[in-house]
Design a protein around this motif. Structure first.
Motif, PDB file in Angstrom:
ATOM      1  N   PHE A 535      33.042  20.601  48.568  1.00 37.98           N
ATOM      2  CA  PHE A 535      32.688  20.282  49.954  1.00 37.98           C
ATOM      3  C   PHE A 535      32.763  21.520  50.827  1.00 37.98           C
ATOM      4  CE2 PHE A 535      33.964  18.776  54.256  1.00 37.98           C
ATOM      5  CZ  PHE A 535      32.787  18.115  54.571  1.00 37.98           C
ATOM      6  N   ASN A 536      31.703  21.744  51.591  1.00 40.35           N
ATOM      7  CA  ASN A 536      31.654  22.859  52.536  1.00 40.35           C
ATOM      8  C   ASN A 536      31.931  22.324  53.933  1.00 40.35           C
ATOM      9  OD1 ASN A 536      30.793  24.878  54.394  1.00 40.35           O
ATOM     10  ND2 ASN A 536      29.485  25.795  52.823  1.00 40.35           N
ATOM     11  N   ALA A 537      33.121  22.586  54.448  1.00 41.56           N
ATOM     12  CA  ALA A 537      33.526  22.040  55.745  1.00 41.56           C
ATOM     13  C   ALA A 537      32.684  22.598  56.886  1.00 41.56           C
ATOM     14  CB  ALA A 537      35.006  22.336  55.993  1.00 41.56           C
ATOM     15  N   GLU A 538      32.168  23.818  56.744  1.00 43.75           N
ATOM     16  CA  GLU A 538      31.385  24.431  57.816  1.00 43.75           C
ATOM     17  C   GLU A 538      30.036  23.752  57.999  1.00 43.75           C
ATOM     18  OE1 GLU A 538      31.048  28.598  57.239  1.00 43.75           O
ATOM     19  OE2 GLU A 538      33.213  28.978  57.384  1.00 43.75           O
ATOM     20  N   THR A 539      29.390  23.420  56.885  1.00 43.83           N
ATOM     21  CA  THR A 539      28.069  22.794  56.950  1.00 43.83           C
ATOM     22  C   THR A 539      28.130  21.273  56.889  1.00 43.83           C
ATOM     23  OG1 THR A 539      27.737  22.852  54.547  1.00 43.83           O
ATOM     24  CG2 THR A 539      27.083  24.807  55.804  1.00 43.83           C
ATOM     25  N   GLY A 540      29.238  20.750  56.363  1.00 47.71           N
ATOM     26  CA  GLY A 540      29.361  19.310  56.185  1.00 47.71           C
ATOM     27  C   GLY A 540      28.657  18.785  54.954  1.00 47.71           C
ATOM     28  N   PHE A 541      28.166  19.697  54.093  1.00 51.21           N
ATOM     29  CA  PHE A 541      27.449  19.278  52.896  1.00 51.21           C
ATOM     30  C   PHE A 541      28.359  19.218  51.681  1.00 51.21           C
ATOM     31  CE2 PHE A 541      23.542  20.302  55.199  1.00 51.21           C
ATOM     32  CZ  PHE A 541      22.683  19.312  54.723  1.00 51.21           C
ATOM     33  N   MET A 542      28.145  18.191  50.870  1.00 54.39           N
ATOM     34  CA  MET A 542      28.752  18.103  49.549  1.00 54.39           C
ATOM     35  C   MET A 542      27.813  18.779  48.558  1.00 54.39           C
ATOM     36  SD  MET A 542      29.429  14.031  49.785  1.00 54.39           S
ATOM     37  CE  MET A 542      29.786  13.326  51.405  1.00 54.39           C
ATOM     38  N   GLU A 543      28.406  19.487  47.613  1.00 51.40           N
ATOM     39  CA  GLU A 543      27.643  20.241  46.614  1.00 51.40           C
ATOM     40  C   GLU A 543      28.095  19.755  45.247  1.00 51.40           C
ATOM     41  OE1 GLU A 543      27.410  24.670  47.146  1.00 51.40           O
ATOM     42  OE2 GLU A 543      28.688  24.622  45.375  1.00 51.40           O
ATOM     43  N   GLY A 544      27.200  19.078  44.502  1.00 45.96           N
ATOM     44  CA  GLY A 544      27.597  18.480  43.238  1.00 45.96           C
ATOM     45  C   GLY A 544      26.783  18.959  42.073  1.00 45.96           C
ATOM     46  N   ALA A 545      27.377  18.931  40.868  1.00 45.22           N
ATOM     47  CA  ALA A 545      26.674  19.353  39.658  1.00 45.22           C
ATOM     48  C   ALA A 545      27.212  18.600  38.456  1.00 45.22           C
ATOM     49  CB  ALA A 545      26.821  20.859  39.445  1.00 45.22           C
ATOM     50  N   ALA A 546      26.333  18.397  37.475  1.00 41.30           N
ATOM     51  CA  ALA A 546      26.681  17.793  36.195  1.00 41.30           C
ATOM     52  C   ALA A 546      26.511  18.841  35.113  1.00 41.30           C
ATOM     53  CB  ALA A 546      25.782  16.589  35.908  1.00 41.30           C
ATOM     54  N   ASP A 547      27.456  18.932  34.220  1.00 43.09           N
ATOM     55  CA  ASP A 547      27.442  19.913  33.140  1.00 43.09           C
ATOM     56  C   ASP A 547      26.186  19.767  32.293  1.00 43.09           C
ATOM     57  OD1 ASP A 547      28.124  21.445  30.760  1.00 43.09           O
ATOM     58  OD2 ASP A 547      30.217  21.271  31.384  1.00 43.09           O
ATOM     59  N   SER A 548      25.532  20.890  31.998  1.00 40.17           N
ATOM     60  CA  SER A 548      24.333  20.851  31.165  1.00 40.17           C
ATOM     61  C   SER A 548      24.636  20.390  29.748  1.00 40.17           C
ATOM     62  CB  SER A 548      23.676  22.236  31.128  1.00 40.17           C
ATOM     63  OG  SER A 548      24.550  23.189  30.548  1.00 40.17           O
ATOM     64  N   GLY A 549      25.911  20.420  29.361  1.00 44.84           N
ATOM     65  CA  GLY A 549      26.292  19.923  28.036  1.00 44.84           C
ATOM     66  C   GLY A 549      26.318  18.416  27.945  1.00 44.84           C
ATOM     67  N   SER A 550      26.194  17.728  29.074  1.00 47.63           N
ATOM     68  CA  SER A 550      26.156  16.266  29.073  1.00 47.63           C
ATOM     69  C   SER A 550      24.711  15.817  28.933  1.00 47.63           C
ATOM     70  CB  SER A 550      26.757  15.731  30.380  1.00 47.63           C
ATOM     71  OG  SER A 550      26.801  14.325  30.379  1.00 47.63           O
ATOM     72  N   PRO A 551      24.324  15.222  27.801  1.00 49.42           N
ATOM     73  CA  PRO A 551      22.904  14.992  27.522  1.00 49.42           C
ATOM     74  C   PRO A 551      22.197  14.066  28.494  1.00 49.42           C
ATOM     75  CG  PRO A 551      24.296  13.839  25.936  1.00 49.42           C
ATOM     76  CD  PRO A 551      25.191  14.749  26.715  1.00 49.42           C
ATOM     77  N   ASP A 552      22.912  13.114  29.074  1.00 48.81           N
ATOM     78  CA  ASP A 552      22.279  12.156  29.982  1.00 48.81           C
ATOM     79  C   ASP A 552      22.901  12.175  31.368  1.00 48.81           C
ATOM     80  OD1 ASP A 552      20.604  11.117  27.865  1.00 48.81           O
ATOM     81  OD2 ASP A 552      22.429  10.197  27.076  1.00 48.81           O
ATOM     82  N   GLY A 553      23.709  13.208  31.647  1.00 48.55           N
ATOM     83  CA  GLY A 553      24.420  13.271  32.914  1.00 48.55           C
ATOM     84  C   GLY A 553      23.501  13.575  34.086  1.00 48.55           C
ATOM     85  N   GLY A 554      23.953  13.215  35.271  1.00 53.34           N
ATOM     86  CA  GLY A 554      23.154  13.487  36.447  1.00 53.34           C
ATOM     87  C   GLY A 554      23.932  13.272  37.721  1.00 53.34           C
ATOM     88  N   VAL A 555      23.362  13.754  38.813  1.00 50.49           N
ATOM     89  CA  VAL A 555      23.956  13.669  40.132  1.00 50.49           C
ATOM     90  C   VAL A 555      23.018  12.890  41.044  1.00 50.49           C
ATOM     91  CG1 VAL A 555      24.762  14.980  42.134  1.00 50.49           C
ATOM     92  CG2 VAL A 555      25.120  15.888  39.832  1.00 50.49           C
ATOM     93  N   ALA A 556      23.591  11.986  41.824  1.00 49.81           N
ATOM     94  CA  ALA A 556      22.826  11.264  42.841  1.00 49.81           C
ATOM     95  C   ALA A 556      23.452  11.559  44.194  1.00 49.81           C
ATOM     96  CB  ALA A 556      22.842   9.761  42.558  1.00 49.81           C
ATOM     97  N   SER A 557      22.631  11.865  45.195  1.00 50.33           N
ATOM     98  CA  SER A 557      23.171  12.229  46.506  1.00 50.33           C
ATOM     99  C   SER A 557      22.175  11.897  47.595  1.00 50.33           C
ATOM    100  CB  SER A 557      23.493  13.728  46.544  1.00 50.33           C
ATOM    101  OG  SER A 557      22.307  14.493  46.367  1.00 50.33           O
ATOM    102  N   TYR A 558      22.706  11.783  48.824  1.00 49.51           N
ATOM    103  CA  TYR A 558      21.808  11.660  49.989  1.00 49.51           C
ATOM    104  C   TYR A 558      22.538  12.095  51.237  1.00 49.51           C
ATOM    105  CZ  TYR A 558      23.637   7.410  52.312  1.00 49.51           C
ATOM    106  OH  TYR A 558      24.384   6.499  53.019  1.00 49.51           O
TER     107      TYR A 558
END
Length: 558
Positions: A535-558
């Motif tokens: 989390f970036n407190a200055e911008t208010g944005f959350m920054e998320g990532a899923a490991d590329s080693g996870s074959p079906d992993g993913g991130v959902a955000s809005y």
């Protein structure tokens, strides 16, 4: 029916997804091992739910779409930042059945009966997932329990296209019916093996989830589901009873709290060893005279020696505090003790590990992690497991979910020690209703009284070190979330005495230098499958990532 399934699929895929890239959101973000599950969690946030609601929805969807490790037949740990500055945890680790004994996996000569603690119904621990999810929601959720399971039920009932990773496993199970007899019905619809891209429906699981949706955890631990589960386990010569299920409770526990520079770190207490071990390693790192350059030989050597120290203590002291007193715990968590350990390290050559008075145990590597944050500042870091991939590979066809083999995390042969790292400590011997020691390490890092990092990973004992290194990359080296997750990782666990590294991620010159310092090296394709939010407190944005080693992993955000 199929047209409805297609519409469901299209709605799930209508969000940005790219492995190893950061995803940004201001209102909510979910990272998990399944794109379906991440979207299910985000939908709950959009409908007015908080991070706990979303984590429950994500976890139940993982039970449908990621049976490799997602589950209602296993257990796990959850760290919660409640949004008002408080941090708490839920322990829903599996427990040993009441009929368990410390030598239940041994033959008449006191030797381990091969595979008995991983591949038989005796290996099944009393499941805790449903209790943990329900109890966390009842205290901290804000929308109805039933609503959280809608998406999981739809996917189980109407099906979803089987991803390649699961299709490969299903094919392998089908090729070995004698070895995996209980999996044969699980991987088929109407008697036909489900292949890549074909819709996989789970009507029995849908029915089970509907009952839990209607009656809460009571349906799982006291009702018809419980009786069917017990009947099945006992038909396979297991020992779980109705009494085992009725007496199971998740436990809300005070987190392990430590500080590092301007940050507050919160991890799981025992029987999760991750909170203690990561705290020890961060305490050591924080007292280094010189911070090594990321990726240098000195960096990897320092990591290895710090890991060696923490894992020795883990092996010697840690277990379920409800059953074994851990008199050294306060000392293990102190900065003064970390300084003592640091003073013992030779920064020019590798140390040595010896099994003279240290005993380890075998721990499966197939868990799954999810990280969630909402706009109010509530955050959840949750790791769940079946132990090995697909657990014990048994399931009641009437219920439709796989069972864990977590009893393998206990010491199978008390008092026996060797250098292979296969046996555990006295604090982790089998006792009725005891929770087995775990390496799961969900963490929430706070800065200025708000979440800064939500992180965790699967990987057995490697979890502790992958989480430790990702925290370092974020807090010390200021890496973006995706780069922290993808940065090269190493792993040392005291015994066996070797340093594991990730294939293709380290230069040959670096590896040669580490060998010259005395490290025995072993390559692995990857270490951990991290899911993280920064989390970036200055911008208010959350920054998320899923490991590329996870074959079906993913991130959902809005």
């Amino acid at each position: 029916m199929k047209s409805l399934s297609i519409l469901l699929l299209l709605s799930f895929l209508n969000f940005s997804l790219a492995f190893s890239q950061n995803h940004y959101g201001k209102n909510g973000l979910v990272a998990s091992a399944s794109t379906y599950a991440s979207q299910a969690g985000l939908e709950i946030i959009k409908e007015g739910g908080n991070a706990v609601d979303a984590s429950v929805a994500t976890a139940f969807t993982l039970a449908v779409t990621w049976p490799f490790a997602g589950n209602i037949g296993g257990g796990g740990f959850m760290v919660i930042h409640t949004g008002d500055g408080e941090v708490t945890t839920f322990d829903f680790r599996e427990k040993a059945p009441l009929a368990s004994t410390k030598d239940m996996f041994l033959d008449e000569n006191g030797n381990l009966k091969s595979g008995s603690n991983h591949n038989t119904a005796l290996a099944i621990g009393v499941p805790g997932t449903v209790a943990g999810l329900y109890d966390a929601h009842q205290k901290y959720g804000q929308i109805s329990w039933g609503k959280l399971m809608d998406r999981a039920i739809q996917l189980a009932e109407f099906g979803f296209p089987l991803p390649q990773s699961l299709a490969k496993d299903f094919y392998n199970f089908a090729q070995n019916p004698d070895r995996f007899p209980e999996m044969q019905e699980f991987i088929r619809n109407d008697g036909k093996l489900v292949g890549f891209g074909e819709y996989w429906k789970q009507p029995a699981l849908a029915k089970t989830l509907k009952n839990i949706q209607k009656e809460g955890k009571k349906a799982f631990y006291e009702g018809k589901i419980a009786q069917t589960l017990v009947d099945y386990i006992q038909s396979q010569d297991g020992i779980i009873t109705m009494e085992d299920l009725a007496e199971y409770e998740s436990i809300e526990r005070k987190p392990i709290h430590s500080t590092f520079n301007d940050y507050d770190l919160y991890g799981m207490p025992l029987p999760s060893s991750g909170g203690v071990a990561v705290t020890q390693m961060m305490n050591m790192w924080g007292q280094l005279d010189e911070i090594p350059k990321m990726g240098s030989v000195h960096y990897y050597h320092t990591l290895a020696e710090i890991m060696r120290k923490a894992f020795k203590d883990r092996a010697q002291y840690l277990g379920d505090m409800d059953y074994a007193e851990i008199p050294e715990l306060e000392k293990l968590l102190s900065e003064a003790y970390a300084k003592e350990l640091l003073n013992e390290i030779d920064f020019e050559k590798a140390g040595t590990s010896d099994s003279t008075d240290i005993q380890l145990f075998s721990e499966g590597q197939e868990t799954t992690h999810l990280s969630v944050m909402d706009a109010s500042g509530m955050a959840v870091s949750m790791t769940t497991t079946l132990e090995q991939g697909y657990g014990v590979k048994m399931q009641s066809p009437e219920l439709g979910f796989l069972l864990n083999n977590e009893m393998g995390d206990f010491n199978a042969v008390p008092g026996k020690t060797n250098n292979s790292g296969q046996i555990g400590t006295p604090a982790n011997t089998i006792e009725p209703s005891k929770r087995m020691l775990s390496s799961m390490s969900p963490f929430i890092v706070m800065k200025d009284n708000q979440p800064f990092l939500v992180i965790g990973s699967p990987g057995g004992r490697t979890i502790i070190n992958t989480v430790f290194q990702t925290i370092l990359a974020t807090l010390v080296y200021d890496y973006p979330m995706n780069q922290s997750i993808e940065a090269p990782k190493v792993h040392h666990q005291w015994l066996p005495d070797r340093l594991i590294y990730e294939e293709y991620k380290m230069a040959p010159e670096t590896l040669n230098s580490l060998e010259e310092m005395g490290h025995e090296l072993q390559m692995r394709s990857f270490l951990g499958r991290l899911m993280g939010i920064k989390f970036n407190a200055e911008t208010g944005f959350m920054e998320g990532a899923a490991d590329s080693g996870s074959p079906d992993g993913g991130v959902a955000s809005y």
